[in-house]
Design an enzyme around this catalytic site. Structure first.
Site, PDB file in Angstrom:
ATOM      1  N   PRO A   1       0.800  -1.223   0.000  1.00 44.89           N
ATOM      2  CA  PRO A   1       0.000   0.000   0.000  1.00 44.89           C
ATOM      3  C   PRO A   1       0.834   1.275   0.000  1.00 44.89           C
ATOM      4  CG  PRO A   1       0.107  -0.912   2.207  1.00 44.89           C
ATOM      5  CD  PRO A   1       0.854  -1.873   1.327  1.00 44.89           C
TER       6      PRO A   1
ATOM      7  N   ASP B   1      -1.947   2.888   2.691  1.00 41.87           N
ATOM      8  CA  ASP B   1      -1.237   2.997   3.947  1.00 41.87           C
ATOM      9  C   ASP B   1      -1.541   4.388   4.489  1.00 41.87           C
ATOM     10  OD1 ASP B   1       0.436   2.240   5.935  1.00 41.87           O
ATOM     11  OD2 ASP B   1       2.292   2.554   4.819  1.00 41.87           O
TER      12      ASP B   1
ATOM     13  N   TRP C   1       4.740   0.269   9.812  1.00 38.04           N
ATOM     14  CA  TRP C   1       5.188  -0.905   9.035  1.00 38.04           C
ATOM     15  C   TRP C   1       4.492  -2.168   9.520  1.00 38.04           C
ATOM     16  CZ3 TRP C   1       7.531   0.067   4.700  1.00 38.04           C
ATOM     17  CH2 TRP C   1       8.328   1.222   4.581  1.00 38.04           C
TER      18      TRP C   1
ATOM     19  N   GLN D   1      12.544  -1.823   0.249  1.00 38.03           N
ATOM     20  CA  GLN D   1      11.537  -2.525   1.053  1.00 38.03           C
ATOM     21  C   GLN D   1      12.053  -3.819   1.660  1.00 38.03           C
ATOM     22  OE1 GLN D   1       8.799  -1.120   1.920  1.00 38.03           O
ATOM     23  NE2 GLN D   1       8.939   0.626   0.531  1.00 38.03           N
TER      24      GLN D   1
ATOM     25  N   TRP E   1       8.619  -3.090   3.830  1.00 41.17           N
ATOM     26  CA  TRP E   1       7.441  -3.943   3.694  1.00 41.17           C
ATOM     27  C   TRP E   1       7.779  -5.420   3.549  1.00 41.17           C
ATOM     28  CZ3 TRP E   1       4.381  -5.707  -0.893  1.00 41.17           C
ATOM     29  CH2 TRP E   1       3.097  -6.116  -0.526  1.00 41.17           C
TER      30      TRP E   1
ATOM     31  N   LYS F   1      20.674  11.163  -8.505  1.00 41.22           N
ATOM     32  CA  LYS F   1      19.426  10.938  -7.799  1.00 41.22           C
ATOM     33  C   LYS F   1      18.444  12.049  -8.178  1.00 41.22           C
ATOM     34  CE  LYS F   1      18.405   9.525  -3.124  1.00 41.22           C
ATOM     35  NZ  LYS F   1      18.858   9.499  -1.749  1.00 41.22           N
TER      36      LYS F   1
ATOM     37  N   LYS G   1      13.839  17.287  -5.805  1.00 42.03           N
ATOM     38  CA  LYS G   1      13.230  18.582  -6.121  1.00 42.03           C
ATOM     39  C   LYS G   1      14.280  19.680  -6.178  1.00 42.03           C
ATOM     40  CE  LYS G   1       8.524  17.904  -4.600  1.00 42.03           C
ATOM     41  NZ  LYS G   1       7.882  17.623  -3.322  1.00 42.03           N
TER      42      LYS G   1
END
Ligand SMILES: [Zn+2]
Ligand SMILES: [Zn+2]
Length: 1020
Positions: free
Chosen positions: A47, A86, A561, A597, A601, A634, A637
């Protein structure tokens, strides 16, 4: 008739049309309902949080999440895909804090937790629309109408059930432990969260601090070696232990110094004082020029006492000591004016850096805390949970990192600082708010994952990881180094921890759900259907079964988590509902997320599943690498290099973006991307496919080709090759998708499409173009048709839009009984009998030879259209020669030569032979041009000019023309000798000398030094 195809296609427009079609005819819903009685293939959606705009990295994971379920659906499985959100946790709270301009927890308490949590609830769906529309636009089929949401009461209750199961298995405990603590967020982080936030280039002070010695053991104090006894100097306060640290703010919490038992400690004179520290590190500390007056083993110095840098009692800070045998309980100690601390020896003392004397502050370090328990050391914690110094120091009230400079200045003034420099090292920061973490001893709730470490490792062996090295590498290492999961958070917006404590007798209870709570005696503050979040649940109390006093909930919420890791059962509100549904959908066949993850997750899923159900909950996982910009930087912004998915979708389309994600590199690799790279994919792959498709439809419509009427006997080498390759492609694609390798499968398709266009169609052009409708032409049509229809099905999981477009036009327009969508069709099945591996290998070789032959021609700078007498080939074996001989018509035609020859000798280039060599191969082109060949070359040049003129005159491909020419004798001869050829190639009904009245189009050329004027006129 097929629908006409525009060769200037706009893929974004096409895709929007296809989206309408899917929506109108509910194709996604049908793709699941139609298979409701088929075996299930289970996908779990990891999620996301919808409190920010989805970015390009979300597109990456979402297209990988899509491709496998689409493929499995076409393989006949029923693949339900429940969306999920989530919605809890620090990330959400931080957004709201930012919005309210808050900097700490006190402001939240003052503002009101109810109001604060209401804002959190609102914010988590702030970008729901953007997420839903991006999900749809990229063709990620997911049931967004019925998502699981982690903030729902039902979801929370399933989480409670799991916690109570762990509680009953004695897998939950509260420990007084040093945990990584974010002072800004005011909460502990789990070790997997800490792993997300290390920075390599942190600058910190590197400090050598002097601890004034009060007492040395008698044997040391009276030792006479080196012509010196220390007893006198100690009594004058001139002897110091020299210790080293990079966290000066922990120094007021120092309660011991640790030495290595067997190391040598030197006594070094400095001015009128003496410093004691490790002999091995004298040089490094900058005192190399001063020989040691005497040395002692670390063990000999045990029994020494020293003065604290700061006596806590003078600064209104408590000095505590652990209660014997009761971890986590401390007794406050009485003030002592002349306080001294003892030294200890420990095996963690390193001789690599520092001074070989480790400053111990049990309140601020894991090792320190443990050493404190083992040696019965004092515990001084002069820092609060917000990271500010408490007490009445001159630097009290300051944030720890800001207090460093003041502490150093104070020590300097008091003559307790030997030296300070700056070092750059790795330090952990909060992965959410970027504040420096502090290691801080406090009470935290833990899941005893380490007790099930072996089971987790064994379970991992049953999981297929793609790429495979994650299994024993990143994920395996993580499991091998498993530590207990600190899963409580001193926060507000999260699943409340369902542990209640009796205020009087200290008994804990962990109810398993709402029903159990409702059955408690003396229940207060509960009402049916109430919001289970804080602050409402905080008011729910009941009577202690042991003493009758009040049970109150522990204030913590749990790690978000845990929420996402609970999705296999919590998405169904299991075990309170849907037991059957849960059973059917556990474990998952497939999940996919980015590589970070492994500690997020993937880990929380695996840990909870192992602890709650004693088995893993996913079988296959594609683990994706990160996305960087075109330069390998990378995306951020601040750098301004973030690629907005919508820019790419609006210009190149979703299929191009998806294809880029699948084929630009293996899933686990780091991927560079820019909008231009996707444009290239569109041009190179999608346009090649589209042009082949458009070519087919144009000619098929001209010739009224109807597929499937009567299968012609395939005699052409080209057709047999294409059918062979196509069936081989089906096998390869099927196998690689089955092995969770969309990249490998996609690349195979890409090279097939390239061969289809650059070899099959180009080599077959004349077969479609010729006027008689014979078997050969029919065979070419059905072969190309079959290839395109099969491609649409093979491509459906990858580029679902263009696959649908081709399928609708090529299949649905002629067969109303065919499945309504390519995504309702079954995946193609290869006919292995049709695979002739010799012809595949032979054609591949022929393509190679032709590419070398073209290079040889171009080296000799003979024009492409000028026929040459011969190509000579040196191959590797007689077997290869035979293969090439059998394809000689294709090779001579492709290279525009009259004959083919073979040699086993090395060829030497000369003025009539242009040679290209590559590995064991050589291809030579004979460049001698006879007058006959020159005339033929001229005829071909004229045909090309006429074809260009047809196009610029705007004629349709099937229009017939009348051709006029003017020129000298040689031109006239060519026009007469090659009249049939020119007529056929240009659809000229007549070729006439002179000029037409009025001509449609006239052009004058110079060809091979000859003047020639050509005119064309459309025939009615
Ligand atoms: Zn933080
Ligand atoms: Zn009680």
């Amino acid at each position: 008739m097929f629908q006409p195809v525009n060769s200037k296609v706009s893929f974004p427009d096409l895709e929007r049309r296809i989206l309408d079609l899917w929506r109108d005819r509910k194709i996604f819903e049908q793709s699941i309902e139609a298979r409701s009685s088929s075996p299930r293939y289970i996908f779990y959606e990891g999620p996301p949080t919808a409190n920010g705009n989805p970015g390009i990295h979300h597109v990456l994971s979402r297209v990988f999440k899509d491709v496998i379920p689409r493929y499995k659906t076409m393989k006949g499985f029923c693949v339900p895909r429940k969306a999920g959100w989530d919605t809890h946790g620090l990330p959400v709270e931080l957004e709201v804090e930012k919005q309210l301009g808050f900097t700490g927890k006190a402001q939240i308490e003052e503002y009101g937790v109810a109001k604060f949590n209401a804002l959190c609830r609102e914010s988590v769906f702030k970008y729901l629309k953007q997420w839903d529309s991006l999900t749809e636009r990229i063709g990620f089929w997911l049931d967004i109408e019925h998502p699981y949401v982690t903030l729902d009461n039902s979801y929370i209750e399933s989480g409670w059930w799991a916690i109570s199961r762990l509680w009953n298995k004695d897998l939950i405990y509260q420990g007084y432990k040093v945990t990584p603590h974010c002072p800004r967020c005011g909460t502990s982080l789990s070790s997997h969260e800490v792993a997300l936030g290390y920075k390599d280039d942190t600058v910190d002070p590197s400090v050598y601090v002097k601890f004034r010695i009060h007492t040395l053991p008698p044997s040391v104090a009276s030792d006479k070696s080196g012509g010196l006894t220390l007893a006198d100097a100690v009594s004058k306060g001139k002897v110091y232990f020299l210790a080293w640290t990079t966290t000066p703010w922990t120094l007021p919490g120092n309660t011991s110094l640790a030495l290595a038992e067997d190391a040598d400690y030197a006594v070094i004179p400095l001015d009128d004082e003496y410093l004691i520290f490790a002999q091995a590190l004298v040089e490094q500390a900058g005192l190399g020029g001063r020989p040691a007056l005497k040395t002692f083993k670390g063990g000999q110095l045990v029994g020494s006492l020293y003065y604290p840098l700061y006596n806590p009692h003078e600064y209104d800070v408590e000095r505590k000591r652990a209660k014997e045998g009761q971890q986590g309980q401390f007794d406050v100690q009485e003030p002592v004016a002349d306080l001294t601390y003892k030294i200890i020896t420990a095996d963690f003392v390193s001789m690599e850096d520092g001074t070989g004397i480790v400053h111990i502050a049990p309140a601020f370090g894991e090792v320190d805390f443990q050493a404190g328990l083992e040696n019965n050391l004092d515990f001084v914690q002069q820092v609060d949970l917000a990271g500010n110094i408490t007490g009445t120091y001159s630097f009290s009230g300051k944030f720890v990192k800001d207090a460093d400079a003041d502490i150093l200045a104070d020590l300097e003034r008091r003559g307790l600082l030997y030296k300070t420099v700056k070092i750059t090292h790795t330090y952990p920061f909060c992965w959410r708010c970027d504040a420096p973490l502090v290691y801080y001893a406090k009470k935290t709730w833990y899941i005893r994952t380490s007790a099930r470490k072996d089971e987790m490792i064994a379970g991992n062996r049953r999981i297929n990881w793609y790429p495979e090295h994650i299994k024993e590498g990143r994920f395996g290492d993580w499991l091998n180094n498993n530590v207990d999961w600190a899963f409580s958070r001193e926060r507000y917006w999260g699943t409340p921890l369902n542990i209640w404590l009796c205020r009087k007798c200290g008994r804990y209870e962990c109810p398993s759900g709402v029903e159990e709570i409702k059955g408690k005696p003396g229940l207060q503050g509960y009402s049916d259907g109430m919001d289970l979040h804080r602050p409402y649940i905080d008011d729910v109390t009941y009577a202690c079964a042991a003493c009758g006093d009040t049970m109150v909930r522990q204030p913590e919420v749990i790690d978000c988590w845990f929420d996402s890791g609970a999705m296999p059962f919590a998405q169904w509100h299991y075990p309170f509902e849907n037991a059957e549904l849960f059973k059917q959908s556990f474990p998952a066949d497939y999940i996919s997320e980015a590589v970070d993850q492994t500690r997020g997750w993937f880990y929380s899923l695996h840990a909870l599943s192992t602890l709650v159900f004693d088995q893993p909950c996913f079988k296959n996982v594609i683990c994706l690498g990160h996305i960087l910009d075109a330069q390998g930087e990378k995306m951020s912004k601040t750098r301004g290099n973030v690629v907005d998915p919508w820019t790419v979708l609006d210009s190149s389309g979703a299929d191009a973006l998806r294809w880029y994600m699948f084929t630009s590199g293996p899933p686990g690799n780091v991927r560079r991307m820019s909008p231009d790279m996707v444009v290239e994919v569109m041009r190179n792959f999608l346009m090649t496919l589209w042009n082949t498709y458009s070519f087919f439809v144009i000619y098929a419509n001209i010739d009224n080709f109807v597929p499937g009427k009567k299968a012609p006997k395939v005699t052409s080498e080209l057709d047999r090759w294409l059918i062979s390759s196509l069936n081989q492609l089906i096998i390869d694609t099927d196998r690689q998708l089955g092995e969770y390798d969309p990249t490998g499968a996609g690349r195979k398709i890409e090279s097939f499409v390239s061969d289809l266009s650059n070899w099959y169609v180009r080599r077959s052009r004349r077969r479609f173009w010729k006027s008689q409708n014979d078997d050969d032409k029919l065979s070419a049509y059905s072969t190309l048709y079959q290839a395109l229809v099969t491609l649409s099905k093979l491509l459906a999981p990858f580029t679902p839009f263009v696959a649908e477009e081709i399928y609708q036009n090529l299949v649905r327009t002629v067969d109303k009984d065919a499945p309504e969508s390519v995504h309702l069709a079954l995946f193609p099945v290869a006919d292995e009998k049709l695979i002739d591996t010799d012809i595949i290998a032979g054609t591949e070789l022929a393509m190679k030879v032709c590419s070398m032959g073209r290079a040889a021609r171009s080296k000799s700078s003979v024009k492409v259209r000028q026929p040459l007498p011969k190509v000579v080939i040196k191959a590797r074996s007689s077997h290869e020669r035979e293969a090439l001989q059998s394809l000689c018509a294709q090779i001579t035609d492709e290279l525009n030569v009259k004959d083919i020859g073979f040699t086993s000798d090395e060829m030497q280039e000369d003025k009539n032979l242009s040679v290209i060599a590559e590995g064991d191969y050589q291809v030579g082109v004979v460049t001698e041009i006879s007058p006959e060949l020159l005339a033929e070359g001229l005829a071909r040049e004229i045909v090309r000019r006429l074809q260009t003129m047809r196009r610029s005159a705007g004629l349709e491909i099937a229009d017939h023309i009348r051709t006029y020419y003017e020129g000298g004798e040689q031109v006239q001869a060519v026009m007469k000798d090659f009249a049939d050829y020119i007529r056929q190639e240009t659809l000229s009904t007549e070729i006439l000398q002179g000029s037409s009245e009025p001509p449609v189009h006239t052009e004058k050329f110079r060809l091979a030094g000859l003047e020639i004027t050509l005119s064309i006129k459309k025939q009615k």
